[in-house]
Design an enzyme around this catalytic site. Structure first.
Site, PDB file in Angstrom:
ATOM      1  N   HIS A  30       7.962 -15.756  -0.003  1.00  0.00           N
ATOM      2  CA  HIS A  30       7.992 -16.733  -1.099  1.00  0.00           C
ATOM      3  C   HIS A  30       7.186 -16.332  -2.331  1.00  0.00           C
ATOM      4  O   HIS A  30       6.119 -15.763  -2.238  1.00  0.00           O
ATOM      5  CB  HIS A  30       7.482 -18.090  -0.590  1.00  0.00           C
ATOM      6  CG  HIS A  30       6.065 -18.031  -0.089  1.00  0.00           C
ATOM      7  ND1 HIS A  30       4.987 -18.307  -0.888  1.00  0.00           N
ATOM      8  CD2 HIS A  30       5.551 -17.698   1.123  1.00  0.00           C
ATOM      9  CE1 HIS A  30       3.870 -18.174  -0.194  1.00  0.00           C
ATOM     10  NE2 HIS A  30       4.192 -17.802   1.030  1.00  0.00           N
ATOM     11  N   HIS A  55      11.862  -0.075  -5.500  1.00  0.00           N
ATOM     12  CA  HIS A  55      12.617   0.109  -4.253  1.00  0.00           C
ATOM     13  C   HIS A  55      11.764  -0.404  -3.107  1.00  0.00           C
ATOM     14  O   HIS A  55      10.671   0.116  -2.850  1.00  0.00           O
ATOM     15  CB  HIS A  55      12.946   1.594  -4.069  1.00  0.00           C
ATOM     16  CG  HIS A  55      13.793   1.899  -2.876  1.00  0.00           C
ATOM     17  ND1 HIS A  55      14.320   3.146  -2.655  1.00  0.00           N
ATOM     18  CD2 HIS A  55      14.219   1.135  -1.834  1.00  0.00           C
ATOM     19  CE1 HIS A  55      15.028   3.132  -1.535  1.00  0.00           C
ATOM     20  NE2 HIS A  55      14.971   1.918  -1.014  1.00  0.00           N
TER      21      HIS A  55
HETATM   22  C1  LIG Z   1       3.623   8.833   1.344  1.00  0.00           C
HETATM   23  C2  LIG Z   1       4.584   9.969   1.136  1.00  0.00           C
HETATM   24  C3  LIG Z   1       5.412   9.701  -0.144  1.00  0.00           C
HETATM   25  C4  LIG Z   1       3.743  11.219   0.948  1.00  0.00           C
HETATM   26  O1  LIG Z   1       4.563  12.307   0.817  1.00  0.00           O
HETATM   27  P1  LIG Z   1       3.957  13.669   0.160  1.00  0.00           P
HETATM   28  O2  LIG Z   1       3.571  13.371  -1.250  1.00  0.00           O
HETATM   29  O3  LIG Z   1       4.940  14.748   0.401  1.00  0.00           O
HETATM   30  O4  LIG Z   1       2.581  13.875   0.927  1.00  0.00           O
HETATM   31  P2  LIG Z   1       2.256  14.793   2.192  1.00  0.00           P
HETATM   32  O5  LIG Z   1       3.384  14.805   3.170  1.00  0.00           O
HETATM   33  O6  LIG Z   1       1.747  16.085   1.651  1.00  0.00           O
HETATM   34  O7  LIG Z   1       1.069  13.993   2.875  1.00  0.00           O
HETATM   35  C5  LIG Z   1      -0.199  13.877   2.261  1.00  0.00           C
HETATM   36  C6  LIG Z   1      -1.157  13.298   3.298  1.00  0.00           C
HETATM   37  O8  LIG Z   1      -0.758  11.941   3.572  1.00  0.00           O
HETATM   38  C7  LIG Z   1      -0.450  11.795   4.970  1.00  0.00           C
HETATM   39  N1  LIG Z   1       0.713  10.928   5.064  1.00  0.00           N
HETATM   40  C8  LIG Z   1       1.913  11.111   4.479  1.00  0.00           C
HETATM   41  N2  LIG Z   1       2.737  10.094   4.780  1.00  0.00           N
HETATM   42  C9  LIG Z   1       2.046   9.260   5.561  1.00  0.00           C
HETATM   43  C10 LIG Z   1       2.371   8.042   6.192  1.00  0.00           C
HETATM   44  N3  LIG Z   1       3.580   7.478   6.032  1.00  0.00           N
HETATM   45  N4  LIG Z   1       1.421   7.428   6.921  1.00  0.00           N
HETATM   46  C11 LIG Z   1       0.192   7.989   7.080  1.00  0.00           C
HETATM   47  N5  LIG Z   1      -0.162   9.162   6.502  1.00  0.00           N
HETATM   48  C12 LIG Z   1       0.742   9.783   5.763  1.00  0.00           C
HETATM   49  C13 LIG Z   1      -0.148  13.210   5.465  1.00  0.00           C
HETATM   50  O9  LIG Z   1      -0.380  13.333   6.848  1.00  0.00           O
HETATM   51  C14 LIG Z   1      -1.111  14.021   4.640  1.00  0.00           C
HETATM   52  O10 LIG Z   1      -2.398  13.897   5.195  1.00  0.00           O
HETATM   53  P3  LIG Z   1      -3.437  15.142   5.206  1.00  0.00           P
HETATM   54  O11 LIG Z   1      -3.679  15.475   3.744  1.00  0.00           O
HETATM   55  O12 LIG Z   1      -4.629  14.594   5.906  1.00  0.00           O
HETATM   56  O13 LIG Z   1      -2.755  16.254   5.912  1.00  0.00           O
HETATM   57  C15 LIG Z   1       5.589  10.121   2.327  1.00  0.00           C
HETATM   58  O14 LIG Z   1       4.979  10.696   3.444  1.00  0.00           O
HETATM   59  C16 LIG Z   1       6.208   8.796   2.712  1.00  0.00           C
HETATM   60  O15 LIG Z   1       5.690   8.023   3.530  1.00  0.00           O
HETATM   61  N6  LIG Z   1       7.386   8.520   2.108  1.00  0.00           N
HETATM   62  C17 LIG Z   1       8.146   7.307   2.350  1.00  0.00           C
HETATM   63  C18 LIG Z   1       9.511   7.666   2.909  1.00  0.00           C
HETATM   64  C19 LIG Z   1      10.378   6.464   3.076  1.00  0.00           C
HETATM   65  O16 LIG Z   1       9.936   5.344   3.182  1.00  0.00           O
HETATM   66  N7  LIG Z   1      11.683   6.702   3.075  1.00  0.00           N
HETATM   67  C20 LIG Z   1      12.651   5.644   3.135  1.00  0.00           C
HETATM   68  C21 LIG Z   1      13.763   5.918   2.160  1.00  0.00           C
HETATM   69  S1  LIG Z   1      14.963   4.641   2.150  1.00  0.00           S
END
Ligand SMILES: CC(C)(COP(=O)(O)OP(=O)(O)OC[C@H]1O[C@@H](n2cnc3c(N)ncnc32)[C@H](O)[C@@H]1OP(=O)(O)O)[C@@H](O)C(=O)NCCC(=O)NCCS
Length: 233
Positions: A138, A147
């Site tokens: 709400h 998104h």
């Molecule tokens: C957050 C996010 C954008 C980061 O991606 P990135 O910029 O490529 O970052 P990295 O993969 O290099 O990760 C950086 C750090 O964050 C951590 N991390 C990344 N995603 C995480 C998550 N979802 N939860 C917890 N930790 C996460 C990694 O382990 C890494 O930690 P470290 O530095 O200690 O090794 C990505 O992991 C994510 O969650 N994207 C969302 C995807 C999604 O929802 N898709 C649906 C589409 S409809």
């Protein structure tokens, strides 16, 4: 209304399915910036060219509307502007299984996928994606070209500023403000405001970095309710 879907990728397929299920518009075909795809078919619809085909499709086929099926928030917003410059209408795609309170307000080019719940008095801006099974509770305000990914859950009175991304399965507690162009990681639990242009991860969510190469969203034409009220940096 005859319309086209701009973006012949996975999100385009989802939107075609939504519009078929909703039985609201006649989808003539897809457009895609990758001109190599022109003439091919996807899910029974032809890929008719890129955005430059719009005037011809309007004049020859009577296409009146378009919905932008592009996941990138900034590109989606830009393409929506270009569609409107061609005097076409931006179409909303709302799956019949989505449940919207009677007093929800919607912008244009809004996609609400199957099973999404949008509760009382929510305000949804232009070019927003409320993806499969998400919950927006709400009085939440969802800004332009954001998104909310599948299964994400926003409690009441959450504000999501323009261009922000709330990842799959993330949870946001009540009254939190997610700053513009920020990224909330998949599965994160957000218990306090998120600064603009930052990425937060984990439970509870913590900031790990700035968002690189972000657009400047502050020049966007955004509804009054979404004008930035947080400090900008
Ligand atoms: C957050 C996010 C954008 C980061 O991606 P990135 O910029 O490529 O970052 P990295 O993969 O290099 O990760 C950086 C750090 O964050 C951590 N991390 C990344 N995603 C995480 C998550 N979802 N939860 C917890 N930790 C996460 C990694 O382990 C890494 O930690 P470290 O530095 O200690 O090794 C990505 O992991 C994510 O969650 N994207 C969302 C995807 C999604 O929802 N898709 C649906 C589409 S409809």
């Amino acid at each position: 209304m005859k319309c086209v879907i701009v973006g012949a990728g996975g999100h385009g397929r989802v939107i075609l399915d939504i519009l078929i299920n909703a039985k609201e518009h006649d989808v003539v075909g897809f457009l895609d910036s990758n001109t190599d795809l022109a003439g091919r078919r996807m899910d029974g619809r032809q890929i008719l060219g890129d955005l430059s085909a719009l005037p011809r499709l309007r004049d020859e086929l009577g296409v009146e509307g378009a919905v932008i099926a592009i996941g990138d928030n900034g590109v989606r917003r830009d393409f929506a502007d270009r569609v409107e410059e061609q005097d076409l209408r931006l179409v909303n795609a709302i799956h019949p299984s989505a449940n919207l309170a009677h007093n929800v307000t919607l912008g244009r080019n809004v996609v609400i996928a199957a099973g999404a719940l949008v509760c009382a008095h929510c305000q949804i801006g232009d070019s927003v994606i409320l993806n499969t099974g998400c919950i927006v509770d709400h009085e939440s305000m969802i800004g332009t070209a954001t998104h909310i990914c599948p299964g994400a859950r926003l409690a009441g009175r959450v504000t999501v500023e323009s261009g922000a991304f709330v990842g799959i399965g993330a949870t946001v507690i009540q009254s939190v403000r997610i700053g513009y162009e920020s990224v909330v990681a998949a599965g994160a639990v957000v218990i306090g405001d998120v600064a603009p242009l930052t990425t937060v991860v984990g439970v509870p969510a913590r900031e790990i970095k700035d968002v690189a190469g972000a657009d400047d969203f502050t020049d966007w034409l955004i509804p009054e309710f979404m004008r930035p009220q947080v400090s900008q940096r």
